[in-house]
Design a protein around this motif. Sequence first.
Motif, mmCIF file in Angstrom:
data_model
loop_
_atom_site.group_PDB
_atom_site.id
_atom_site.type_symbol
_atom_site.label_atom_id
_atom_site.label_comp_id
_atom_site.label_asym_id
_atom_site.label_seq_id
_atom_site.Cartn_x
_atom_site.Cartn_y
_atom_site.Cartn_z
ATOM 1 N N ALA A 254 0.839 -1.199 0.000
ATOM 2 C CA ALA A 254 0.000 0.000 0.000
ATOM 3 C C ALA A 254 0.875 1.249 0.000
ATOM 4 O O ALA A 254 0.588 2.237 -0.685
ATOM 5 C CB ALA A 254 -0.917 -0.009 1.217
ATOM 6 N N ILE A 255 1.945 1.191 0.755
ATOM 7 C CA ILE A 255 2.846 2.343 0.823
ATOM 8 C C ILE A 255 3.530 2.556 -0.531
ATOM 9 O O ILE A 255 3.697 3.694 -0.998
ATOM 10 C CB ILE A 255 3.877 2.139 1.962
ATOM 11 C CG1 ILE A 255 3.152 2.300 3.311
ATOM 12 C CG2 ILE A 255 5.029 3.111 1.836
ATOM 13 C CD1 ILE A 255 3.985 1.882 4.513
ATOM 14 N N GLY A 256 3.882 1.466 -1.180
ATOM 15 C CA GLY A 256 4.424 1.574 -2.531
ATOM 16 C C GLY A 256 3.395 2.169 -3.480
ATOM 17 O O GLY A 256 3.718 3.023 -4.322
ATOM 18 N N ALA A 257 2.161 1.749 -3.316
ATOM 19 C CA ALA A 257 1.087 2.262 -4.164
ATOM 20 C C ALA A 257 0.903 3.762 -3.950
ATOM 21 O O ALA A 257 0.712 4.523 -4.901
ATOM 22 C CB ALA A 257 -0.213 1.519 -3.858
ATOM 23 N N LEU A 258 1.007 4.162 -2.697
ATOM 24 C CA LEU A 258 0.900 5.583 -2.362
ATOM 25 C C LEU A 258 1.934 6.397 -3.149
ATOM 26 O O LEU A 258 1.632 7.479 -3.676
ATOM 27 C CB LEU A 258 1.134 5.753 -0.855
ATOM 28 C CG LEU A 258 0.006 6.180 0.089
ATOM 29 C CD1 LEU A 258 -1.382 5.849 -0.421
ATOM 30 C CD2 LEU A 258 0.232 5.600 1.479
ATOM 31 N N ALA A 259 3.136 5.859 -3.207
ATOM 32 C CA ALA A 259 4.202 6.554 -3.935
ATOM 33 C C ALA A 259 3.859 6.646 -5.421
ATOM 34 O O ALA A 259 4.020 7.703 -6.049
ATOM 35 C CB ALA A 259 5.530 5.823 -3.734
ATOM 36 N N ALA A 260 3.375 5.546 -5.982
ATOM 37 C CA ALA A 260 3.015 5.541 -7.403
ATOM 38 C C ALA A 260 1.909 6.540 -7.684
ATOM 39 O O ALA A 260 1.936 7.283 -8.670
ATOM 40 C CB ALA A 260 2.578 4.138 -7.818
ATOM 41 N N LEU A 261 0.929 6.573 -6.783
ATOM 42 C CA LEU A 261 -0.189 7.490 -6.934
ATOM 43 C C LEU A 261 0.300 8.936 -6.907
ATOM 44 O O LEU A 261 -0.128 9.783 -7.709
ATOM 45 C CB LEU A 261 -1.183 7.251 -5.795
ATOM 46 C CG LEU A 261 -2.492 6.462 -6.010
ATOM 47 C CD1 LEU A 261 -2.591 5.778 -7.356
ATOM 48 C CD2 LEU A 261 -2.739 5.489 -4.871
ATOM 49 N N ARG A 262 1.185 9.207 -5.972
ATOM 50 C CA ARG A 262 1.718 10.553 -5.825
ATOM 51 C C ARG A 262 2.469 10.953 -7.106
ATOM 52 O O ARG A 262 2.284 12.028 -7.646
ATOM 53 C CB ARG A 262 2.642 10.610 -4.603
ATOM 54 C CG ARG A 262 2.954 12.015 -4.121
ATOM 55 C CD ARG A 262 3.918 11.983 -2.926
ATOM 56 N NE ARG A 262 3.483 11.051 -1.900
ATOM 57 C CZ ARG A 262 4.221 10.041 -1.421
ATOM 58 N NH1 ARG A 262 5.446 9.835 -1.881
ATOM 59 N NH2 ARG A 262 3.746 9.239 -0.489
ATOM 60 N N ASN A 263 3.295 10.029 -7.585
ATOM 61 C CA ASN A 263 4.102 10.324 -8.768
ATOM 62 C C ASN A 263 3.275 10.556 -10.021
ATOM 63 O O ASN A 263 3.726 11.212 -10.952
ATOM 64 C CB ASN A 263 5.092 9.186 -9.032
ATOM 65 C CG ASN A 263 6.150 9.124 -7.950
ATOM 66 O OD1 ASN A 263 6.354 10.098 -7.226
ATOM 67 N ND2 ASN A 263 6.811 7.983 -7.827
ATOM 68 N N THR A 264 2.086 9.970 -10.051
ATOM 69 C CA THR A 264 1.257 10.175 -11.235
ATOM 70 C C THR A 264 0.215 11.262 -10.991
ATOM 71 O O THR A 264 -0.755 11.365 -11.733
ATOM 72 C CB THR A 264 0.545 8.862 -11.616
ATOM 73 O OG1 THR A 264 -0.183 8.390 -10.486
ATOM 74 C CG2 THR A 264 1.542 7.804 -12.046
ATOM 75 N N GLY A 265 0.418 12.015 -9.928
ATOM 76 C CA GLY A 265 -0.419 13.190 -9.706
ATOM 77 C C GLY A 265 -1.795 12.926 -9.125
ATOM 78 O O GLY A 265 -2.650 13.800 -9.142
ATOM 79 N N ARG A 266 -2.030 11.723 -8.599
ATOM 80 C CA ARG A 266 -3.314 11.468 -7.941
ATOM 81 C C ARG A 266 -3.273 11.931 -6.498
ATOM 82 O O ARG A 266 -2.280 11.731 -5.801
ATOM 83 C CB ARG A 266 -3.630 9.967 -7.931
ATOM 84 C CG ARG A 266 -4.514 9.505 -9.060
ATOM 85 C CD ARG A 266 -3.700 9.276 -10.284
ATOM 86 N NE ARG A 266 -4.496 8.612 -11.332
ATOM 87 C CZ ARG A 266 -3.996 8.280 -12.510
ATOM 88 N NH1 ARG A 266 -2.734 8.548 -12.792
ATOM 89 N NH2 ARG A 266 -4.766 7.696 -13.410
ATOM 90 N N ARG A 267 -4.387 12.484 -6.047
ATOM 91 C CA ARG A 267 -4.477 12.836 -4.640
ATOM 92 C C ARG A 267 -5.140 11.690 -3.873
ATOM 93 O O ARG A 267 -6.099 11.083 -4.377
ATOM 94 C CB ARG A 267 -5.298 14.109 -4.466
ATOM 95 C CG ARG A 267 -4.585 15.387 -4.906
ATOM 96 C CD ARG A 267 -5.594 16.511 -5.033
ATOM 97 N NE ARG A 267 -6.714 16.089 -5.860
ATOM 98 C CZ ARG A 267 -7.925 16.681 -5.843
ATOM 99 N NH1 ARG A 267 -8.152 17.701 -5.049
ATOM 100 N NH2 ARG A 267 -8.903 16.235 -6.614
ATOM 101 N N VAL A 268 -4.586 11.412 -2.678
ATOM 102 C CA VAL A 268 -5.158 10.384 -1.814
ATOM 103 C C VAL A 268 -5.659 11.070 -0.553
ATOM 104 O O VAL A 268 -4.902 11.850 0.047
ATOM 105 C CB VAL A 268 -4.101 9.328 -1.447
ATOM 106 C CG1 VAL A 268 -4.649 8.331 -0.434
ATOM 107 C CG2 VAL A 268 -3.594 8.613 -2.701
ATOM 108 N N PRO A 269 -6.893 10.886 -0.146
ATOM 109 C CA PRO A 269 -7.890 9.962 -0.710
ATOM 110 C C PRO A 269 -8.821 10.598 -1.740
ATOM 111 O O PRO A 269 -9.722 9.919 -2.205
ATOM 112 C CB PRO A 269 -8.681 9.561 0.531
ATOM 113 C CG PRO A 269 -8.656 10.790 1.379
ATOM 114 C CD PRO A 269 -7.370 11.497 1.099
ATOM 115 N N ASP A 270 -8.619 11.870 -2.057
ATOM 116 C CA ASP A 270 -9.594 12.551 -2.920
ATOM 117 C C ASP A 270 -9.822 11.825 -4.242
ATOM 118 O O ASP A 270 -10.963 11.501 -4.594
ATOM 119 C CB ASP A 270 -9.146 13.988 -3.196
ATOM 120 C CG ASP A 270 -8.782 14.717 -1.908
ATOM 121 O OD1 ASP A 270 -8.211 14.057 -1.004
ATOM 122 O OD2 ASP A 270 -9.055 15.914 -1.781
ATOM 123 N N ASP A 271 -8.733 11.554 -4.969
ATOM 124 C CA ASP A 271 -8.892 10.887 -6.260
ATOM 125 C C ASP A 271 -8.964 9.375 -6.097
ATOM 126 O O ASP A 271 -9.769 8.702 -6.738
ATOM 127 C CB ASP A 271 -7.713 11.224 -7.181
ATOM 128 C CG ASP A 271 -7.617 12.725 -7.433
ATOM 129 O OD1 ASP A 271 -8.673 13.393 -7.406
ATOM 130 O OD2 ASP A 271 -6.497 13.232 -7.636
#
Lengths: 333, 333
Positions: A254-271
């Motif tokens: 999940a933490i790895g996923a968080l990094a990927a999400l951040r790098n692709t410009g997704r906001r967590v948890p908004d997006d």
Amino acid sequence: MVTLRPTLEQVAKLAGVSRATASRVVNGAGGVSAGVREAVRAAVDSLGYVPNPAARSLVTRRTDSIALVVSEPTSQVFGDDPFFIDVVRGVSAELEAGDRQLVLMTTDTPAGRERVKRFTSVHVDGVLLLSCHGNDPLYSALGKQGPPVVCGGRPLYGPSLAYVDVDNVGGARQGVEYLIKSGRRRIVTIAGPQDMNAGVDRLIGYREAIAAADRRAIVAYGDFSRDSGERAMHSLLADEPELDAVFAASDLMAIGALAALRNTGRRVPDDVAVVGFDDIEQARYAEPPLTTVQQPSPLLGREMVRMMQRILCGDPPDSPMTLPTQLVLRSTA
Amino acid sequence: MVTLRPTLEQVAKLAGVSRATASRVVNGAGGVSAGVREAVRAAVDSLGYVPNPAARSLVTRRTDSIALVVSEPTSQVFGDDPFFIDVVRGVSAELEAGDRQLVLMTTDTPAGRERVKRFTSVHVDGVLLLSCHGNDPLYSALGKQGPPVVCGGRPLYGPSLAYVDVDNVGGARQGVEYLIKSGRRRIVTIAGPQDMNAGVDRLIGYREAIAAADRRAIVAYGDFSRDSGERAMHSLLADEPELDAVFAASDLMAIGALAALRNTGRRVPDDVAVVGFDDIEQARYAEPPLTTVQQPSPLLGREMVRMMQRILCGDPPDSPMTLPTQLVLRSTA
DNA sequence: AATATCCATGAGAGCGCTCTCAGGACTCTT
DNA sequence: AAGAGTCCTGAGAGCGCTCTCATGGATATT
């Protein structure tokens, strides 16, 4: 080494009784008069007597120790994951209460497995088997004969052994149901390795919840590690750019996923909402703090020991035990 | 349990030799003709004979097992810190090579300490003592008599015991020297607890480097945990707003410091450089990746075992051993 | 008072192994 | 050819403990 340890014989002589009586007192057996008992106790104290466990176990055929076998084909897995150490702590605590010793064996080679098999057949009263891989050959090897075995985590194949497991299916389902209830539409999962029971069961839980809500299951696989989570997230993002929630079968992923999400410009948890599994220390400090399914690792260790103790007492065999999980809400979902 | 294990006597009978000869073969002692040796080996295999360790150790007065005593007054410390598990892995690997067993004991109460003292006096050939607190009462308790002891980490007080340690002083100095060479002017430290040798020594290393460069030492204290690092950073920031570098005595504290720096609007490494100590997994994934002093934890475990084995062989006592550390450059400094 | 019952205790066997020592079968000297 | 040495093997004594069983004294039963 230098000074020879005193023997029961010497204690008996000092107390003016026979070895048999001294033995009774030391072992707390009844049928000894109060006076004699005190005399023996005094002798034990003054001599600093400690029973020789080898002599004792030679006749009792018990060793009062149990083995914790950690089958660890990928030594990395345990290193990063606090799961193992938590289980050890539970095992150790529970064992100390029962005055047995913990013999720790790790195994990552076939030769090691052979050692374990030979060793456990004589040296210990029971074996706790902790294997991340649910199809570990040790399951069947140890099941055949020798001392009783209790597994941590349900063995995927092989003989039916006593085991204690965490409610991986239920925990995963609960996490995914929460995402559904929060109004997430497209919920994907980063599943764990399918040769580990935790990997298999958490995926089952995801599928159950998804199916119950009439959604489509979208699965990528990782190996529970952070990096594999990051990679899986990228590939999911490529295939399903519209996804708005991800259930990861481990916190590290999940933490790895968080990094990927951040790098692709997704906001967590908004997006995108994220739910992990384990509730390791790092989950609290993730950016943002990770919502996750907590599993009771130390309790797993304790319950394995308790089950073993019941078996050793000759109680009727327990049915497998499943420990509850709990959703911990933080900021990612 | 069900089937009685075969004894040496039965092996001997099947091979048509005496128990003594069978014993010689099993233990690899010389002076046995090739034919007889083969016959005994065949008997061993066909019967599935495994020597009874209790009977053996009763006469040899060795148990072929050594204890790893983990004195753990603050159970939290080990949970968060991969250090312990790394050491265990090293110990375990090295021990298996030597065919000895690992008995793991943890201790967090006085009663537990008493248990350890009694237990180790008879049940094991040697004791590896891993204590985070350098003034642990176990150091002196175990040193007195009983089996030989090797400590992981230099005991702060008490009797002189054999030990293996990491070069905490040198590592810290190296980290701080690097900060100085990079042109940092005001270098502060978040030191560890001063009742642990790692805490003490890393602070010494900091002071040495600072003194050598004619700077002023600025110290705050933490307990190696992430949160304590964050708190310490805030307090340092309040006292020394001009600081441009921080050396943290653990990675966890460094990661906490990173969070504090971020929250107060400092850029790392532009405004403030950060160097940690340990090189745990998380350091690689910190934001930004953490420059840190790497310590060889599994090697520590291995070397403790090796030193113990030398002692058990009756070799002349080793002088304490210090393992090298290494600065790992990433992005925070 | 005689017998049965109970309890505390000791004698002794034996758990499975190692290791010393003695002895038999060789070979090597002289 | 006889003594000395060498090598292999077996007999047997424990290691320290538990546990069964016998014993003998005290108490209860008739």
